[in-house]
Design an enzyme around this catalytic site. Sequence first.
Site, PDB file in Angstrom:
ATOM      1  N   SER A  65       0.519  -0.978   0.247  1.00 54.10           N
ATOM      2  CA  SER A  65       0.234   0.333   0.170  1.00 54.10           C
ATOM      3  C   SER A  65       1.224   1.168   0.091  1.00 54.10           C
ATOM      4  O   SER A  65       0.048   1.988  -0.142  1.00 54.10           O
ATOM      5  CB  SER A  65      -1.224  -0.391   1.387  1.00 54.10           C
ATOM      6  OG  SER A  65      -2.112  -0.969   0.648  1.00 54.10           O
ATOM      7  N   LYS A  68      -0.086   3.610  -2.698  1.00 52.60           N
ATOM      8  CA  LYS A  68      -1.023   4.846  -2.476  1.00 52.60           C
ATOM      9  C   LYS A  68      -0.766   5.872  -2.704  1.00 52.60           C
ATOM     10  O   LYS A  68      -1.446   7.426  -2.723  1.00 52.60           O
ATOM     11  CB  LYS A  68      -1.925   4.641  -1.406  1.00 52.60           C
ATOM     12  CG  LYS A  68      -2.248   3.255  -2.056  1.00 52.60           C
ATOM     13  CD  LYS A  68      -3.951   2.885  -0.708  1.00 52.60           C
ATOM     14  CE  LYS A  68      -4.769   1.848  -0.505  1.00 52.60           C
ATOM     15  NZ  LYS A  68      -3.760   0.241  -0.469  1.00 52.60           N
ATOM     16  N   SER A 130      -5.799   3.998   3.783  1.00 57.56           N
ATOM     17  CA  SER A 130      -5.378   3.134   3.049  1.00 57.56           C
ATOM     18  C   SER A 130      -6.626   2.370   2.244  1.00 57.56           C
ATOM     19  O   SER A 130      -5.990   0.765   2.240  1.00 57.56           O
ATOM     20  CB  SER A 130      -4.328   2.069   3.865  1.00 57.56           C
ATOM     21  OG  SER A 130      -3.698   1.308   2.793  1.00 57.56           O
TER      22      SER A 130
END
Length: 389
Positions: A65, A68, A130
């Site tokens: 993640s 992101k 997230s």
Amino acid sequence: MSFQEKTLKILLSAGFILAFVANVANAAIQPGKPNVDARSYLLMDYDTGQIIMENNADQKLPPASLTKMMTSYIIGDELHKGNLSMDDKVLVSENAWAQNPKLKGGSLMFIEVNKYVRVEDLYRGIIIQSGNDASIAMAEHIAGTEGAFADLMNQYAAKLGMKDTHFENSTGWPAEGHVTTARDLAILARALIRDFPEDYKLYAEREFTYNGIKQANRNGLLGDPTLNVDGLKTGHTEEAGYCLVSSAEKEDMRLISVVMGTDSEAERAAETRKLLNFGFRFYTNIKPFKAGQSLRTARVWKGAEEEVKVGLAQDAGLTLLKSQKDQIQANYTIQSQLMAPIRRGQVVGEVFFKVGDKEIKRMPLVALDNVEEAGFFGRMWDSMKLWFH
């Protein structure tokens, strides 16, 4: 054009001399670096971009993640260009709704299919929670499809100088060829803080509630009273391990740390704490020269003036051990035959800083004034002198 190397020795008003200190008694004490248990890590000073500590920083790894960060960077850029508004409504597709089996088990914001959600909520859902669903919804809203958005992500990565990064999606879900490095993530983190300082404040928010569901920011270092961490992003998949990109500010110094491939949430926080504590404890920033400060004059040939003042276009910020502050030497190279016309800001050489035999940083040396061409006889006279020079 050939370069001639010379040594520049300047007495600074701050009270120290840029000179090499060879005496062993005055040599800087070198602190032992902490042992960081991670597949890859890096510690960077935000202001100067200098690397304090690194290991396997160019190893290509799955970012999970941490991906992101680029998704939110593009959103921030679209907002600041005026292509998006925080109040814009985004229609949630079935794909973004996260019923796709490949996303099961991932982080979600819990948006609902065929409902409209404000950009601000999705932006927070990406940064704080997230949310994979929020990331896909924004990717589709900006680029039409997530695949097209991934192409956009790669263009941004190239523009920022992330040389070893390739994105396949907006979420960081495992995909073949979806990789980055600790160095590239530090570059991205620095860009996020620098380019969108107001938006960066979102990364310090501890929790976010949407659709009646409150979720906490997974960055366990937020609110740490000793480090003042105010961002950035966590990541985890089985393949990537536990990852964390953090930034903290203390005593007018901001550090960026990247830790990739640890074994647990607690470990990624502990290893990050080691890096940040080491940086704040032993390192500092100095600015020996300011932008526009005249460092010397350089000979100009065939010009209306025979000399031009030279200096730096930007402040010379250096990150170094606190014990090395008075052990800097500044050297420079300058073009041996500068020909008019010269324009203010034109690169005419280079300044490089050393501690002992170790080079710390290089910066371009620029002309601080314009110098026009001399008249016909002035040019001829200099041509004759150059013939014998």
